[in-house]
Design a protein around this motif. Structure first.
Motif, PDB file in Angstrom:
ATOM      1  N   MET A  69      -9.321  13.172   7.935  1.00 42.23           N
ATOM      2  CA  MET A  69      -7.949  12.742   8.157  1.00 42.23           C
ATOM      3  C   MET A  69      -7.107  13.967   8.487  1.00 42.23           C
ATOM      4  O   MET A  69      -7.150  14.968   7.783  1.00 42.23           O
ATOM      5  CB  MET A  69      -7.388  12.041   6.932  1.00 42.23           C
ATOM      6  N   ASN A  70      -6.365  13.854   9.568  1.00 44.76           N
ATOM      7  CA  ASN A  70      -5.466  14.929   9.960  1.00 44.76           C
ATOM      8  C   ASN A  70      -4.259  14.327  10.660  1.00 44.76           C
ATOM      9  O   ASN A  70      -4.080  13.116  10.674  1.00 44.76           O
ATOM     10  CB  ASN A  70      -6.200  15.947  10.837  1.00 44.76           C
ATOM     11  N   THR A  71      -3.447  15.163  11.233  1.00 45.58           N
ATOM     12  CA  THR A  71      -2.208  14.677  11.847  1.00 45.58           C
ATOM     13  C   THR A  71      -2.356  14.378  13.337  1.00 45.58           C
ATOM     14  O   THR A  71      -1.359  14.163  14.011  1.00 45.58           O
ATOM     15  CB  THR A  71      -1.087  15.714  11.649  1.00 45.58           C
ATOM     16  N   SER A  72      -3.579  14.336  13.845  1.00 48.11           N
ATOM     17  CA  SER A  72      -3.758  14.042  15.265  1.00 48.11           C
ATOM     18  C   SER A  72      -3.403  12.586  15.562  1.00 48.11           C
ATOM     19  O   SER A  72      -3.421  11.726  14.683  1.00 48.11           O
ATOM     20  CB  SER A  72      -5.201  14.323  15.693  1.00 48.11           C
ATOM     21  N   SER A  73      -3.095  12.319  16.811  1.00 46.62           N
ATOM     22  CA  SER A  73      -2.704  10.958  17.187  1.00 46.62           C
ATOM     23  C   SER A  73      -3.862   9.978  17.037  1.00 46.62           C
ATOM     24  O   SER A  73      -3.645   8.792  16.809  1.00 46.62           O
ATOM     25  CB  SER A  73      -2.186  10.944  18.620  1.00 46.62           C
ATOM     26  N   ALA A  74      -5.094  10.450  17.139  1.00 47.94           N
ATOM     27  CA  ALA A  74      -6.255   9.572  16.983  1.00 47.94           C
ATOM     28  C   ALA A  74      -6.399   9.082  15.543  1.00 47.94           C
ATOM     29  O   ALA A  74      -6.960   8.028  15.294  1.00 47.94           O
ATOM     30  CB  ALA A  74      -7.530  10.300  17.406  1.00 47.94           C
ATOM     31  N   GLN A  75      -5.869   9.833  14.585  1.00 48.13           N
ATOM     32  CA  GLN A  75      -5.986   9.474  13.173  1.00 48.13           C
ATOM     33  C   GLN A  75      -4.744   8.783  12.626  1.00 48.13           C
ATOM     34  O   GLN A  75      -4.692   8.474  11.439  1.00 48.13           O
ATOM     35  CB  GLN A  75      -6.259  10.744  12.355  1.00 48.13           C
ATOM     36  N   ARG A  76      -3.753   8.541  13.455  1.00 45.29           N
ATOM     37  CA  ARG A  76      -2.480   8.003  12.973  1.00 45.29           C
ATOM     38  C   ARG A  76      -2.648   6.696  12.199  1.00 45.29           C
ATOM     39  O   ARG A  76      -2.074   6.523  11.133  1.00 45.29           O
ATOM     40  CB  ARG A  76      -1.525   7.816  14.148  1.00 45.29           C
ATOM     41  N   TRP A  77      -3.436   5.761  12.713  1.00 47.90           N
ATOM     42  CA  TRP A  77      -3.593   4.473  12.033  1.00 47.90           C
ATOM     43  C   TRP A  77      -4.371   4.622  10.731  1.00 47.90           C
ATOM     44  O   TRP A  77      -4.091   3.926   9.757  1.00 47.90           O
ATOM     45  CB  TRP A  77      -4.255   3.448  12.951  1.00 47.90           C
ATOM     46  N   ASN A  78      -5.354   5.518  10.716  1.00 40.39           N
ATOM     47  CA  ASN A  78      -6.092   5.756   9.473  1.00 40.39           C
ATOM     48  C   ASN A  78      -5.180   6.340   8.407  1.00 40.39           C
ATOM     49  O   ASN A  78      -5.245   5.947   7.235  1.00 40.39           O
ATOM     50  CB  ASN A  78      -7.263   6.707   9.711  1.00 40.39           C
ATOM     51  N   VAL A  79      -4.317   7.263   8.795  1.00 41.74           N
ATOM     52  CA  VAL A  79      -3.391   7.874   7.842  1.00 41.74           C
ATOM     53  C   VAL A  79      -2.384   6.839   7.351  1.00 41.74           C
ATOM     54  O   VAL A  79      -2.067   6.787   6.157  1.00 41.74           O
ATOM     55  CB  VAL A  79      -2.690   9.097   8.471  1.00 41.74           C
ATOM     56  N   MET A  80      -1.901   5.982   8.248  1.00 39.40           N
ATOM     57  CA  MET A  80      -0.954   4.943   7.833  1.00 39.40           C
ATOM     58  C   MET A  80      -1.614   3.936   6.887  1.00 39.40           C
ATOM     59  O   MET A  80      -1.009   3.522   5.892  1.00 39.40           O
ATOM     60  CB  MET A  80      -0.369   4.236   9.053  1.00 39.40           C
ATOM     61  N   ALA A  81      -2.849   3.548   7.176  1.00 37.81           N
ATOM     62  CA  ALA A  81      -3.566   2.631   6.289  1.00 37.81           C
ATOM     63  C   ALA A  81      -3.799   3.274   4.926  1.00 37.81           C
ATOM     64  O   ALA A  81      -3.648   2.618   3.884  1.00 37.81           O
ATOM     65  CB  ALA A  81      -4.905   2.229   6.915  1.00 37.81           C
ATOM     66  N   PHE A  82      -4.127   4.553   4.919  1.00 33.71           N
ATOM     67  CA  PHE A  82      -4.321   5.262   3.660  1.00 33.71           C
ATOM     68  C   PHE A  82      -3.008   5.350   2.881  1.00 33.71           C
ATOM     69  O   PHE A  82      -2.994   5.141   1.660  1.00 33.71           O
ATOM     70  CB  PHE A  82      -4.891   6.659   3.916  1.00 33.71           C
ATOM     71  N   ALA A  83      -1.918   5.653   3.563  1.00 32.76           N
ATOM     72  CA  ALA A  83      -0.610   5.741   2.904  1.00 32.76           C
ATOM     73  C   ALA A  83      -0.214   4.392   2.305  1.00 32.76           C
ATOM     74  O   ALA A  83       0.306   4.331   1.183  1.00 32.76           O
ATOM     75  CB  ALA A  83       0.451   6.222   3.886  1.00 32.76           C
ATOM     76  N   PHE A  84      -0.473   3.311   3.024  1.00 35.38           N
ATOM     77  CA  PHE A  84      -0.175   1.980   2.496  1.00 35.38           C
ATOM     78  C   PHE A  84      -1.023   1.681   1.256  1.00 35.38           C
ATOM     79  O   PHE A  84      -0.534   1.123   0.278  1.00 35.38           O
ATOM     80  CB  PHE A  84      -0.420   0.913   3.566  1.00 35.38           C
ATOM     81  N   THR A  85      -2.292   2.062   1.298  1.00 36.78           N
ATOM     82  CA  THR A  85      -3.172   1.865   0.153  1.00 36.78           C
ATOM     83  C   THR A  85      -2.675   2.636  -1.062  1.00 36.78           C
ATOM     84  O   THR A  85      -2.648   2.112  -2.185  1.00 36.78           O
ATOM     85  CB  THR A  85      -4.606   2.289   0.507  1.00 36.78           C
ATOM     86  N   VAL A  86      -2.273   3.892  -0.845  1.00 36.44           N
ATOM     87  CA  VAL A  86      -1.762   4.724  -1.948  1.00 36.44           C
ATOM     88  C   VAL A  86      -0.477   4.109  -2.507  1.00 36.44           C
ATOM     89  O   VAL A  86      -0.306   4.015  -3.732  1.00 36.44           O
ATOM     90  CB  VAL A  86      -1.544   6.171  -1.483  1.00 36.44           C
ATOM     91  N   LEU A  87       0.426   3.685  -1.635  1.00 32.27           N
ATOM     92  CA  LEU A  87       1.678   3.083  -2.084  1.00 32.27           C
ATOM     93  C   LEU A  87       1.408   1.822  -2.905  1.00 32.27           C
ATOM     94  O   LEU A  87       1.998   1.623  -3.974  1.00 32.27           O
ATOM     95  CB  LEU A  87       2.573   2.756  -0.889  1.00 32.27           C
ATOM     96  N   THR A  88       0.507   0.986  -2.434  1.00 36.58           N
ATOM     97  CA  THR A  88       0.167  -0.233  -3.161  1.00 36.58           C
ATOM     98  C   THR A  88      -0.438   0.092  -4.525  1.00 36.58           C
ATOM     99  O   THR A  88      -0.080  -0.523  -5.534  1.00 36.58           O
ATOM    100  CB  THR A  88      -0.813  -1.092  -2.336  1.00 36.58           C
ATOM    101  N   ALA A  89      -1.328   1.069  -4.566  1.00 33.73           N
ATOM    102  CA  ALA A  89      -1.945   1.454  -5.838  1.00 33.73           C
ATOM    103  C   ALA A  89      -0.908   2.007  -6.804  1.00 33.73           C
ATOM    104  O   ALA A  89      -0.934   1.685  -8.004  1.00 33.73           O
ATOM    105  CB  ALA A  89      -3.048   2.486  -5.600  1.00 33.73           C
ATOM    106  N   VAL A  90       0.015   2.817  -6.303  1.00 35.84           N
ATOM    107  CA  VAL A  90       1.067   3.371  -7.167  1.00 35.84           C
ATOM    108  C   VAL A  90       1.940   2.257  -7.732  1.00 35.84           C
ATOM    109  O   VAL A  90       2.266   2.256  -8.924  1.00 35.84           O
ATOM    110  CB  VAL A  90       1.912   4.409  -6.402  1.00 35.84           C
ATOM    111  N   ILE A  91       2.300   1.290  -6.910  1.00 36.99           N
ATOM    112  CA  ILE A  91       3.124   0.172  -7.379  1.00 36.99           C
ATOM    113  C   ILE A  91       2.377  -0.647  -8.423  1.00 36.99           C
ATOM    114  O   ILE A  91       2.925  -0.979  -9.479  1.00 36.99           O
ATOM    115  CB  ILE A  91       3.576  -0.708  -6.195  1.00 36.99           C
TER     116      ILE A  91
END
Length: 110
Positions: A69-91
Motif C-alpha cells: 500500500m502506498n500513495t500511488s494512484s493505482a493503490q487509491r481504492w485499496n487505501v480507501m477500502a483499508f481506511a473505511f475498514t479501520v474507521l468501521t473497526a474503530v467505531i
C-alpha cells in the motif's frame, strides 16, 4: 489468444529486497517489544504506550512492505477500502468499550 497476459499488470509487486527489509523490520520490532516486557525496564503505562507504538509501526511496515500500500494512484481504492475498514473497526470497538464501561459504571453505582 495469448494466455500469458497478467491480470495484475497495474499492481506493483515487491522484490526480494523489499520483502527481506520488511521481514527484518518486523523481527526487530517484535524483538524490541518482547525485550521491553521481558527486561522490565518499562512498567505500567509507559510500557503500554511503548508496546502500542511499536505495534503501530509494525502495522505500517506490514502495509507498506507486504501489502504494497502506498500513495500511488493505482493503490487509491485499496487505501480507501483499508481506511473505511479501520474507521468501521474503530467505531465498533470504541462503541463496544464505551457501552461496556457505562454498563459497568451503572452496575457499580447501585
Amino acid at each position: 489468444m495469448d494466455h500469458s497476459h497478467n491480470a495484475h499488470a497495474g499492481e506493483s509487486h515487491g522484490s526480494i529486497g523489499s520483502y527481506t527489509t520488511g521481514f527484518i523490520l518486523s523481527v526487530v520490532l517484535t524483538v524490541a517489544a518482547f525485550g521491553l516486557v521481558m527486561t522490565g525496564k518499562l512498567t505500567g503505562e509507559h510500557a503500554l504506550f511503548a508496546i502500542a507504538g511499536l505495534a503501530f509501526v509494525q502495522i505500517l511496515v506490514h502495509l507498506v512492505f507486504f501489502l504494497h500500500m502506498n500513495t500511488s494512484s493505482a493503490q487509491r481504492w485499496n487505501v480507501m477500502a483499508f481506511a473505511f475498514t479501520v474507521l468501521t473497526a474503530v467505531i465498533v470497538i470504541g462503541g463496544t468499550l464505551w457501552v461496556m464501561h457505562n454498563v459497568s459504571m451503572h452496575m457499580m453505582s447501585r
